[in-house]
Design a protein around this motif. Structure first.
Motif, PDB file in Angstrom:
ATOM      1  N   ASN A   1       0.815  -1.206   0.000  1.00 19.73           N
ATOM      2  CA  ASN A   1       0.000   0.000   0.000  1.00 19.73           C
ATOM      3  C   ASN A   1       0.854   1.264   0.000  1.00 19.73           C
ATOM      4  O   ASN A   1       0.356   2.349   0.241  1.00 19.73           O
ATOM      5  CB  ASN A   1      -0.960  -0.013   1.194  1.00 19.73           C
ATOM      6  CG  ASN A   1      -2.235   0.725   0.893  1.00 19.73           C
ATOM      7  OD1 ASN A   1      -2.568   0.965  -0.255  1.00 19.73           O
ATOM      8  ND2 ASN A   1      -2.959   1.099   1.933  1.00 19.73           N
TER       9      ASN A   1
ATOM     10  N   HIS B   1      -9.226   6.650 -12.437  1.00 22.86           N
ATOM     11  CA  HIS B   1     -10.364   7.513 -12.152  1.00 22.86           C
ATOM     12  C   HIS B   1     -11.426   7.326 -13.224  1.00 22.86           C
ATOM     13  O   HIS B   1     -11.152   6.774 -14.284  1.00 22.86           O
ATOM     14  CB  HIS B   1      -9.954   8.983 -12.000  1.00 22.86           C
ATOM     15  CG  HIS B   1      -9.568   9.657 -13.269  1.00 22.86           C
ATOM     16  ND1 HIS B   1      -8.269   9.737 -13.714  1.00 22.86           N
ATOM     17  CD2 HIS B   1     -10.306  10.315 -14.185  1.00 22.86           C
ATOM     18  CE1 HIS B   1      -8.222  10.403 -14.852  1.00 22.86           C
ATOM     19  NE2 HIS B   1      -9.447  10.766 -15.164  1.00 22.86           N
TER      20      HIS B   1
ATOM     21  N   ASP C   1     -14.786  11.790  -4.656  1.00 25.25           N
ATOM     22  CA  ASP C   1     -15.908  11.091  -4.045  1.00 25.25           C
ATOM     23  C   ASP C   1     -15.727  11.113  -2.527  1.00 25.25           C
ATOM     24  O   ASP C   1     -14.691  11.586  -2.027  1.00 25.25           O
ATOM     25  CB  ASP C   1     -16.065   9.680  -4.623  1.00 25.25           C
ATOM     26  CG  ASP C   1     -14.992   8.684  -4.207  1.00 25.25           C
ATOM     27  OD1 ASP C   1     -14.269   8.913  -3.213  1.00 25.25           O
ATOM     28  OD2 ASP C   1     -14.883   7.644  -4.868  1.00 25.25           O
ATOM     29  N   PRO C   2     -16.704  10.649  -1.754  1.00 24.01           N
ATOM     30  CA  PRO C   2     -16.593  10.731  -0.296  1.00 24.01           C
ATOM     31  C   PRO C   2     -15.398   9.994   0.307  1.00 24.01           C
ATOM     32  O   PRO C   2     -14.984  10.304   1.416  1.00 24.01           O
ATOM     33  CB  PRO C   2     -17.922  10.129   0.191  1.00 24.01           C
ATOM     34  CG  PRO C   2     -18.881  10.459  -0.898  1.00 24.01           C
ATOM     35  CD  PRO C   2     -18.060  10.276  -2.163  1.00 24.01           C
ATOM     36  N   SER C   3     -14.810   9.047  -0.449  1.00 18.18           N
ATOM     37  CA  SER C   3     -13.602   8.360   0.032  1.00 18.18           C
ATOM     38  C   SER C   3     -12.327   9.006  -0.488  1.00 18.18           C
ATOM     39  O   SER C   3     -11.232   8.513  -0.233  1.00 18.18           O
ATOM     40  CB  SER C   3     -13.623   6.889  -0.386  1.00 18.18           C
ATOM     41  OG  SER C   3     -14.642   6.202   0.293  1.00 18.18           O
ATOM     42  N   GLY C   4     -12.455  10.093  -1.252  1.00 22.04           N
ATOM     43  CA  GLY C   4     -11.285  10.803  -1.751  1.00 22.04           C
ATOM     44  C   GLY C   4     -10.809  10.375  -3.118  1.00 22.04           C
ATOM     45  O   GLY C   4      -9.777  10.857  -3.586  1.00 22.04           O
ATOM     46  N   HIS C   5     -11.536   9.491  -3.813  1.00 23.90           N
ATOM     47  CA  HIS C   5     -11.148   9.076  -5.159  1.00 23.90           C
ATOM     48  C   HIS C   5     -11.532  10.166  -6.160  1.00 23.90           C
ATOM     49  O   HIS C   5     -12.692  10.598  -6.180  1.00 23.90           O
ATOM     50  CB  HIS C   5     -11.849   7.778  -5.569  1.00 23.90           C
ATOM     51  CG  HIS C   5     -11.558   6.645  -4.671  1.00 23.90           C
ATOM     52  ND1 HIS C   5     -12.525   6.080  -3.878  1.00 23.90           N
ATOM     53  CD2 HIS C   5     -10.421   5.973  -4.413  1.00 23.90           C
ATOM     54  CE1 HIS C   5     -11.997   5.100  -3.176  1.00 23.90           C
ATOM     55  NE2 HIS C   5     -10.721   5.025  -3.477  1.00 23.90           N
TER      56      HIS C   5
END
Length: 124
Positions: A65, A72, A109-113
């Motif tokens: 990771n 995207h 997006d809400p997860s940062g993507h």
């Protein structure tokens, strides 16, 4: 519920868009729709794949990771301003830096993507 956008493309980053496009053309038998040093667009029967030049792109070290998986979505809209506001109303956020706000909008997006809202090729 009325959709805000329609799925446009999967966008991959690469130091060598033309080389990566050759790989995906051979692997998937996609048609070449556009090619430049900065962007290659491939078309399959129901999906568009774009490969975009990123000079400092670092490959993922999956399954580690340290450098996570990267891609995207490009989402096609008819009105950038209206779609941007609707996406924000759904929970997206807008980063301050926008590389080409007259052509596309980068949102998170809400997860940062990151994902992009853009008008489809050929649309006015």
């Amino acid at each position: 519920m009325t959709a805000i956008a329609r799925f446009g493309a999967i966008a991959l980053d690469s130091r060598d868009p033309r080389g990566l496009a050759q790989f995906y053309r051979a692997l998937l038998d996609f048609d070449l729709r556009y090619e430049s040093d900065e962007l290659v667009v491939l078309q399959g029967s129901k999906v568009t794949l774009t490969i975009e030049h990123v000079a400092d792109h670092r490959p993922s070290d999956w399954p580690g990771n340290g450098v996570p998986k990267q891609m995207h979505l490009d989402l096609f809209v008819t009105d950038l301003d209206a779609a941007e506001q609707a996406a924000i109303d759904c929970g997206a956020t807008k980063p301050e830096f926008q590389p080409a706000p007259d052509r596309w909008r980068v949102l998170l997006d809400p997860s940062g993507h990151p994902f992009c809202l853009t008008c489809p090729p050929g649309a006015n």
